[in-house]
Design a protein around this motif. Structure first.
Motif, PDB file in Angstrom:
ATOM      1  N   UNK B  80    -106.312  31.122  29.386  1.00 26.90           N
ATOM      2  CA  UNK B  80    -106.462  32.300  30.234  1.00 26.90           C
ATOM      3  C   UNK B  80    -105.613  33.508  29.883  1.00 26.90           C
ATOM      4  N   UNK B  81    -105.086  33.533  28.659  1.00 25.25           N
ATOM      5  CA  UNK B  81    -104.328  34.721  28.233  1.00 25.25           C
ATOM      6  C   UNK B  81    -105.260  35.648  27.453  1.00 25.25           C
ATOM      7  N   UNK B  82    -105.281  36.893  27.811  1.00 26.05           N
ATOM      8  CA  UNK B  82    -106.065  37.884  27.067  1.00 26.05           C
ATOM      9  C   UNK B  82    -105.139  38.991  26.597  1.00 26.05           C
ATOM     10  N   UNK B  83    -105.278  39.342  25.332  1.00 24.51           N
ATOM     11  CA  UNK B  83    -104.488  40.458  24.805  1.00 24.51           C
ATOM     12  C   UNK B  83    -105.425  41.596  24.419  1.00 24.51           C
ATOM     13  N   UNK B  84    -105.238  42.734  25.046  1.00 21.60           N
ATOM     14  CA  UNK B  84    -105.967  43.927  24.634  1.00 21.60           C
ATOM     15  C   UNK B  84    -105.177  44.551  23.495  1.00 21.60           C
ATOM     16  N   UNK B 161    -113.667  41.996  30.433  1.00 25.27           N
ATOM     17  CA  UNK B 161    -114.616  41.727  31.513  1.00 25.27           C
ATOM     18  C   UNK B 161    -115.440  40.474  31.225  1.00 25.27           C
ATOM     19  N   UNK B 162    -115.829  40.304  29.971  1.00 22.01           N
ATOM     20  CA  UNK B 162    -116.647  39.147  29.597  1.00 22.01           C
ATOM     21  C   UNK B 162    -115.872  37.843  29.699  1.00 22.01           C
ATOM     22  N   UNK B 163    -114.607  37.877  29.316  1.00 21.15           N
ATOM     23  CA  UNK B 163    -113.854  36.631  29.188  1.00 21.15           C
ATOM     24  C   UNK B 163    -113.156  36.205  30.478  1.00 21.15           C
ATOM     25  N   UNK B 164    -112.990  37.129  31.415  1.00 22.76           N
ATOM     26  CA  UNK B 164    -112.401  36.827  32.729  1.00 22.76           C
ATOM     27  C   UNK B 164    -111.132  35.968  32.635  1.00 22.76           C
ATOM     28  N   UNK B 165    -110.088  36.502  31.979  1.00 24.69           N
ATOM     29  CA  UNK B 165    -108.859  35.712  31.817  1.00 24.69           C
ATOM     30  C   UNK B 165    -108.032  35.681  33.101  1.00 24.69           C
ATOM     31  N   UNK B 166    -106.992  34.830  33.075  1.00 26.65           N
ATOM     32  CA  UNK B 166    -106.076  34.800  34.212  1.00 26.65           C
ATOM     33  C   UNK B 166    -105.050  35.912  34.103  1.00 26.65           C
ATOM     34  N   UNK B 194    -108.710  40.848  40.264  1.00 24.16           N
ATOM     35  CA  UNK B 194    -109.089  40.055  41.441  1.00 24.16           C
ATOM     36  C   UNK B 194    -107.809  39.535  42.085  1.00 24.16           C
ATOM     37  N   UNK B 195    -107.978  38.811  43.156  1.00 23.90           N
ATOM     38  CA  UNK B 195    -106.819  38.190  43.808  1.00 23.90           C
ATOM     39  C   UNK B 195    -106.270  37.033  42.986  1.00 23.90           C
ATOM     40  N   UNK B 196    -107.086  36.583  42.034  1.00 24.82           N
ATOM     41  CA  UNK B 196    -106.729  35.376  41.289  1.00 24.82           C
ATOM     42  C   UNK B 196    -106.084  35.664  39.938  1.00 24.82           C
ATOM     43  N   UNK B 197    -106.213  36.895  39.454  1.00 24.26           N
ATOM     44  CA  UNK B 197    -105.663  37.164  38.120  1.00 24.26           C
ATOM     45  C   UNK B 197    -104.565  38.215  38.186  1.00 24.26           C
ATOM     46  N   UNK B 198    -103.966  38.450  37.029  1.00 29.30           N
ATOM     47  CA  UNK B 198    -102.895  39.444  36.973  1.00 29.30           C
ATOM     48  C   UNK B 198    -103.077  40.312  35.741  1.00 29.30           C
ATOM     49  N   UNK B 199    -102.538  41.515  35.803  1.00 31.72           N
ATOM     50  CA  UNK B 199    -102.669  42.462  34.704  1.00 31.72           C
ATOM     51  C   UNK B 199    -101.280  42.939  34.287  1.00 31.72           C
ATOM     52  N   UNK B 200    -101.048  42.927  32.982  1.00 33.38           N
ATOM     53  CA  UNK B 200     -99.791  43.461  32.466  1.00 33.38           C
ATOM     54  C   UNK B 200    -100.147  44.637  31.565  1.00 33.38           C
TER      55      UNK B 200
END
Lengths: 481, 253
Positions: B80-84, B161-166, B194-200
C-alpha cells in the motif's frame, strides 16, 4: 546496485526450453555423410524426376569446391559435414488408409500446439507439418485447391506440379548462391510449396511447422512460394527441436517469387533449441531466405522473431526488381546464455522508385553475442528509391555483446538511404518505477522488452503475435506474462 | 497508526543523509514535509518506497505495524505504499493500460484476490480518468513517453487513483507545473483522499498546500524533523524563509 540488478536479470533470463522432448519413433536414415550416393539416395527416396537429380548433383559438385563463410561475427566450432545424416524420416507404420497419419506424430504436433485435425481448425491457419526430412501432413490442401491455390509439401509438388516447381525453383536463390544454400540445393528434403494464382487472395494464413526429431541428423528444408499477379498470401513458419547435447545443423532455403501487384507476408517464429545455460547443444541455424519482387508494385514483408538456435546466420532479403516494388524486414532477435546471432537483411533495389524498410530489434542477455548485419544496395537504374533502416539493441547484462554492421551501397543520386541505430539498457530507474507500482522485476523486464519489440510484434498476424510475445518472455525469463 | 517512521538513519555511499527521522501518520491525515534543498526529503520518500542503493543504519519504517525494511519495492507497493515520482521515467512501447493492468493484478494476486478482467479494468480506467479529470486518453499511450512535464505529473496522480494505496507519498509533484495544472493535480489528490488512507506531500513551496490542505507540516533539516506544526507553519515559512529555522537549529547545537 549493479550487482543487484544483474541478479534480477539472471533470475529473469533463466527460463527453460519447453519443446525439448523427443518423440520415440522408428526412423529411417540415409547413409551417414554427404556424397553423390547420398544425394542419389535422397532423390530416389522421393522418386524425383531426372532434372531435379541433375540440379542436386550440380549443386553438390559446386558445394564441394566451396568453403564455409567466415565473415560473420560468430564463433562457429568446426562442423564435420560427414558426421551427420542428411535424410531422416519417421518410418511409415501400416495404417488403415494412405492419408492417415501416425498417431504418435499427431500427438507430437499436438504437444507443440499444432493441430493436424482440420475439424479442430483454430484460427483458420492451414498447416504443412514437417518432421525431420518429410512432410507428415498438409491441412486444408483440398479446400484451398478449389481456389486454385496449391499448398502441399515440396515433394508432393514435384510430383503433382513439376512444371511450376521447375520453372521457379532457384529463381530467388540461384543454384550455388552461397555455401549453405548450395548444401541445401544438393540435399534438401522436404518443405512447403505454395502457388497463389492470379488475383486470388488466400483466405487463410498458410503455415509450415518444422520439427527436428531424429538424433544426429540435420534438417534441410526448402520452401518455395509463388504469388502470381495481384495475389496475396500471409505465410507463417514455426520451428522447434528436442533438447540435446549435440549440435544439430539446420540449413534451409526459402524462396519467394512475386509477380506484378502481388503481396506476400512471411512471418517466422524461430524457436529451435538454443543449447543449455553452459552453451552445450543447440541448433546451428544457417538459413537463406530471399524474395524476388519480379513484378511492378509487388510487396514482400519479412517478419521474424528469433529466439532459438545456438547459432543463427540468416539474412532474409528482397530483390526489388519490379518498379515501385516494396520490401520490408521486421526483426526481433533475442540471444541469451551463450547463443550467437548474426542476422539482418539484404535489400537490393533494381527497379525504379523501389522502397525498403528495415526495423531490427536485438535483445541480448547472458553471455550472448547479437549482431545486426544488413546490406542496402541501390543499383544505377533504381532511381528515386528509398530505404529506411533502424537497428536498435537492448542489452540485459554486462557480459553480452551487441553489434551493428550496416553496408550501404548507392549508385545513383536520386535515391535516399537512411540509417538509424541505438543501443540501450533497461535502466534501474525504469525497473524501480515498475516495482514501485507493484510489478515484480521479472514482469517488469518482460513488459519493457515487449514494449521495446512492440513495433515488430505488431507486424505479426494476431494469434502469432500472442505466441511470439509469450515466447519472448519464456526465452528471457521463464514466467513473465 | 498507519505509517510510523522510527529513528530512521540512512545514507548513500557512506554519506549519512537521514539522522534519526521520526514521523507518525494516521489514517485520514495529510502531512506535508518541507525544507530547504538537500535536506533529505526525497531520500526519505525513496527509502520508504525501497529504492535500491541506500544503506539503512538504524531505525524502522512500519506500515500498519509491519516493518517494510526487508521487503523488495514491489512488495511495499503491494502493501500500500505509493510514490509519486518527481521525475517519472518513460517506458517506450508499453501502454499505460498494460502497465497498470500488470500493476493492479500483481497487487491483487499478492492480496489473494482474483485478477481484474479486461472489461472491469477498462471501466476502472475510465472512471478514474474522469475522477481526476485527466483527459489525456492515457490508455493507448506508452508510459510517460512523449508526455509533457505537466502530463507526466498528471499521470502520476492518475496512477494514484487507479492503485488506491494506503499511503501516497508525493515527491515534489508541484515542481514544473503551471497554475492550471497544479490545480488539476491537487484536485486529483484531494479526490483520492479517504478516511482510510493518508497523503504525504513533499514540497518546497506552500503554494501547493493552498490546494492540498495538510493537517501537519514537518520541517526536515539536516536529516531530522526539526519542527512540526499545523497549516500555519507553512505560511510562516513562506513569509520568513528557512533561515530562522537554520538559525534555531544551529542555536540549539
Amino acid at each position: 546496485m549493479t550487482q543487484k540488478k544483474n541478479e534480477v536479470f539472471n533470475e529473469v533470463t533463466s527460463g527453460d526450453y519447453k519443446y525439448g522432448f523427443v518423440t520415440d519413433i522408428e526412423t529411417e536414415f540415409s547413409p551417414k555423410g554427404i556424397s553423390e550416393e547420398v544425394v542419389r539416395y535422397i532423390s530416389a527416396k522421393k522418386e524425383e524426376p531426372e532434372w531435379l537429380l541433375e540440379f542436386r548433383l550440380k549443386a553438390l559438385a559446386k558445394w564441394q569446391t566451396m568453403t564455409m563463410p567466415n565473415w560473420a561475427h560468430l564463433d562457429i566450432p568446426p562442423i564435420d559435414f560427414n558426421d551427420l545424416y542428411y535424410y531422416a524420416a519417421p518410418k511409415k507404420k501400416k495404417l488403415a488408409s494412405m492419408d492417415e497419419v501416425d498417431p504418435e506424430l499427431i500427438d507430437t504436433f499436438n504437444r507443440l500446439g499444432i493441430s493436424l485435425n482440420e475439424q479442430k481448425k483454430l484460427s483458420g491457419v492451414a498447416v504443412d507439418a514437417v518432421i525431420d526430412s518429410v512432410s507428415v501432413k498438409t491441412t486444408f490442401s483440398d479446400s484451398l485447391a478449389e481456389l486454385g491455390i496449391v499448398f502441399m509439401s515440396f515433394s508432393e509438388a514435384v510430383k503433382k506440379h513439376p512444371e511450376l516447381v521447375r520453372r521457379f525453383v532457384g529463381q530467388a536463390v540461384p543454384s550455388g548462391d552461397n555455401f549453405f544454400s548450395t548444401l541445401n540445393d544438393a540435399v534438401f528434403s522436404d518443405g512447403s510449396f505454395c502457388y497463389i494464382p492470379k488475383g486470388v487472395r488466400c483466405p487463410m494464413d498458410l503455415s509450415t511447422y518444422f520439427r527436428i526429431n531424429a538424433e544426429g541428423s540435420g534438417q534441410f528444408e526448402r520452401t518455395l512460394i509463388v504469388a502470381d499477379e495481384g495475389s496475396y498470401v500471409s505465410y507463417l513458419e514455426g520451428c522447434t527441436a528436442p533438447q540435446r547435447d549435440e549440435n544439430q545443423l539446420h540449413a534451409a532455403v526459402v524462396e519467394i517469387i512475386l509477380m506484378k501487384d502481388a503481396e506476400v507476408k512471411y512471418s517466422t517464429v524461430q524457436n529451435w533449441y538454443p543449447g543449455n545455460k553452459e552453451g552445450r547443444g543447440g541448433i546451428f541455424n544457417f538459413v537463406t531466405k530471399r524474395g524476388l519482387c519480379r513484378g511492378d508494385h509487388s510487396k514482400l514483408s519479412w517478419t521474424q522473431v528469433e529466439t532459438g538456435s545456438a547459432i543463427t546466420w540468416k539474412y532474409p532479403g528482397c530483390v526489388l526488381g519490379g518498379d515501385n516494388s516494396v520490401g520490408e524486414f521486421y526483426s526481433v532477435a533475442v540471444t541469451n546464455n551463450y547463443q550467437q546471432a548474426d542476422t539482418g537483411s539484404k535489400m537490393i533495389h533494381l527497379g525504379k522508385n523501389t522502397k525498403s524498410t528495415i526495423i531490427s530489434k536485438g535483445i541480448s542477455a547472458g553471455k550472448s553475442q547479437n549482431s545486426y548485419r544488413g546490406l542496402v544496395r541501390i543499383a544505377p537504374r533504381a532511381t528515386g528509391s528509398r530505404n529506411f533502416s533502424q537497428c536498435d539493441s537492448l542489452l540485459l547484462s554486462d557480459t553480452c555483446g551487441a553489434h551493428t554492421f550496416p553496408y550501404i551501397d548507392t549508385a545513383n543520386s536520386s535515391s535516399v538511404v537512411e540509417h538509424e541505430a541505438t543501443t540501450s539498457k533497461i535502466s534501474e530507474e525504469q525497473l524501480f518505477y515498475c516495482q514501485q507500482r507493484g510489478i515484480s522485476s521479472e514482469t517488469a523486464v518482460g513488459l519493457i522488452v515487449n514494449g521495446y519489440a512492440g513495433a515488430v510484434l505488431k507486424k505479426l498476424p494476431l494469434e502469432f503475435a500472442a505466441e511470439a510475445q509469450k515466447l519472448l518472455n519464456v526465452s528471457l525469463e521463464g514466467s513473465v506474462g | 497508526m498507519l505509517l510510523e517512521i522510527k529513528d530512521l538513519c540512512a545514507g548513500i555511499n557512506g554519506k549519512e543523509i537521514l539522522k534519526g527521522v521520526n514521523l507518525q501518520i494516521n489514517k485520514g491525515e495529510v502531512h506535508a514535509i518541507m525544507g530547504p534543498n538537500g535536506t533529505g526529503k526525497s531520500t526519505l520518500a525513496s527509502i520508504i518506497a525501497g529504492r535500491p542503493g541506500y544503506d539503512i543504519t538504524r531505525g524502522d519504517i512500519l506500515l500498519n505495524g509491519k516493518s517494510l525494511l526487508g521487503m523488495p519495492p514491489e512488495q511495499r507497493a503491494q502493501e500500500g505504499i505509493f510514490l509519486g515520482f518527481q521525475y517519472p521515467v518513460e517506458i517506450p512501447g508499453v501502454s499505460m493500460a498494460s502497465f497498470l493492468r500488470a500493476a493492479i493484478n500483481e497487487t491483487r494476486r499478492y492480496r489473494g484476490q482474483l485478477p481484474l478482467g479486461a472489461v472491469a479494468f477498462a471501466r476502472q480506467m475510465k472512471e478514474k480518468e474522469e475522477m481526476v479529470e485527466i483527459k489525456a486518453k492515457m490508455k493507448n499511450r506508452s508510459v510517460n513517453e512523449g508526455f509533457s512535464g505537466g502530463e507526466k505529473k498528471k499521470n502520476e496522480i492518475f496512477q494514484l487513483a487507479m492503485l488506491e494505496p494506503k499511503v501516497a507519498i508525493l515527491d515534489e509533484t508541484d515542481s514544473g507545473l503551471d497554475i492550471d495544472a497544479l490545480r488539476i493535480v491537487a484536485g486529483g489528490v484531494n479526490k483520492c483522499k479517504t478516511e482510510e488512507n493518508a497523503t504525504v506531500v513533499i514540497t518546497h513551496y506552500q503554494r501547493l498546500l493552498e490546494y492540498i490542505v495538510p493537517n501537519y507540516v514537518h520541517i526536515l533539516y539536516g536529516g531530522r524533523v526539526v519542527k512540526t506544526g499545523g497549516r500555519e507553519l507553512s505560511l510562516e515559512l513562506e513569509e520568513k524563509g528557512y533561515d530562522w529555522i537554520k538559525a534555531q537549529v544551529e542555536g540549539e547545537e
